[in-house]
Design an enzyme around this catalytic site. Structure first.
Site: not given
Ligand code: AMP
Length: 405
Positions: A7, A95, A184, A245, A388
């Site tokens: 990633n 990813r 996600h 956020r 993940e």
């Protein structure tokens, strides 16, 4: 078969090396602050006897290329390594944040795929360019390995038009592909599959709401195993309140800030992404901190907690209505997996919807998939740890096997 999952971010590379014969990571780590003087590589490796070794290397790492070289050196290291030769790595799974409308499932990377990821840069300017850097460098190091891209957006490609279109002039969609994509996806997909295994029910017979609460947070409505709506939008900014956020706001607030606080578009973007959410409301983006302060009667921490949990409760109602019927709710991510208080507050007073938590089960700690609803709760409430990276490794393996490699 060994698969390396990477990633790549703007100044970091996270990695895990999986032995797919046991479906487990045998080495993992993170390289941080690439380009800065206080760079750091933290590497973990599992020895054959099951012992976990850790090594930390401090110092400037000039760029991503040098960073990945250091990671490879550690994977091959006599003391901390887990492979003898890089040819042991069959594939590298990357990813990639944004696949746009065209890349809807994991793919073996070739020039066409690279060009589409490049084309999607305007949709994910903070992520796709770095993901591409990772792909390019890994390609130059692992010359014999297959490179596979797994997209954060892919799982949500089944969302129907009525849920993905914004009510804006249609040319915005036609010309710029402005629409909801959702993110996600790897996590929502992984926990939904794990839930179906746990319940011993076919995924395509289950309606679920998956709630991923990490530093970033999103929910998905999953009907018969397929995503039909999700809270994140064209970018990961929309939807739930997150660590930093804002999630959903009235779009006119941005215009108000420009007019009344003389803020530039970039400044507003920065505030909405980096200093809003829990951090904006109470000064901390760490839920452990927020909970501790709230429970010591800190007013702002209490407000932040209330706004955070209320937004999720509201979306449960919305997604219940979208799905028509609901079999289970799944909590995952650092907060969803670990905070019984967050789960309890979200599910409080939802008995009329058939959602009822068992306090003892909810309070019991655990690292495994578990059910936390009362025995006869119509809707099962589950906690399922996400993984993940493992999902990316599994998808990578499937893609190369399906291609006959
Ligand atoms: P993630 O991005 O999935 O690693 O999740 C990060 C978030 O999980 C942070 O807000 C942490 O504060 C939160 N978190 C981790 N452990 C706990 C815990 N035991 N209780 C509450 N929040 C936690």
């Amino acid at each position: 078969m060994k698969i390396l999952v990477i990633n790549t971010g703007s100044s970091s590379i996270k990695y895990q090396l999986f032995d797919m014969n046991i479906n487990k990571a045998i080495a993992s780590g993170i390289l941080e602050k690439i380009g800065e003087t206080d760079g750091r590589l933290t590497h973990f490796a599992d020895s054959k006897t099951g012992e976990r070794k850790k090594v930390v290397k401090d110092g400037k790492i000039e760029d991503h290329q040098k960073g990945l070289n250091q990671i490879v050196a550690l994977l091959l290291d006599r003391e901390f390594g887990v492979i003898r030769d890089i040819s042991e790595i069959t594939a590298v799974g990357h990813r990639v944040v944004h696949g746009g409308e065209n890349l809807r499932s994991p793919v073996i990377i070739n020039n066409d795929v690279i060009n589409v990821i490049k084309k999607n840069i305007p949709l994910a300017p903070l992520h796709n360019p770095h993901n591409l850097t990772g792909i390019e460098i890994a390609g130059s190091i692992f010359t014999n390995a297959h490179q596979v891209a797994v997209f954060d957006t892919a799982f949500h490609h089944t969302i129907p038009e009525k849920a993905y279109l914004y009510a804006l002039p249609i040319e915005f969609y036609k010309e710029h592909k402005i629409r909801r994509y959702g993110f996600h996806g790897t996590s929502h997909s992984y926990v939904s599959e794990e839930c179906s295994k746990y319940l011993k029910k076919n995924l395509c017979e289950l309606n679920m709401i998956t709630i991923h609460l990490g530093n970033g947070a999103s929910m998905a409505a999953i009907k018969n195993g397929q995503s039909i709506d999700t809270t994140m939008g064209m970018t990961p900014l929309e939807g739930l309140v997150m660590g930093t956020r804002s999630g959903d706001i009235d779009p006119s607030i941005a215009i108000f800030l420009a007019d009344n606080r003389n803020m530039s578009i970039r400044e507003i973007d920065n505030v909405l992404n980096k200093s809003s959410g829990l951090k904006g409301l109470c000064g901390s983006n760490d839920m452990r901190d927020v909970l501790q302060r709230k429970n010591a009667d800190d007013y702002l921490a209490k407000i932040a907690f209330d706004v955070y949990t209320y937004r999720i409760k509201k979306y449960i109602g919305a997604y219940f209505a979208s799905l028509g019927s609901l079999d289970c709710i799944i909590f995952t991510g650092g907060i969803g997996e670990n905070s019984s208080e967050v789960r309890q507050t979200i599910c409080h007073n939802l008995e009329n919807l058939g959602i009822e938590i068992d306090q003892d089960k909810n309070n019991a700690a655990g690292n495994e998939a578990r059910e936390i609803s009362v025995f006869n709760s119509k809707v099962k409430v589950m906690v399922i740890p996400t993984n993940e990276e493992l999902k990316i490794a599994q998808e990578t393996k499937n893609v190369i096997e399906n291609q006959g490699f």
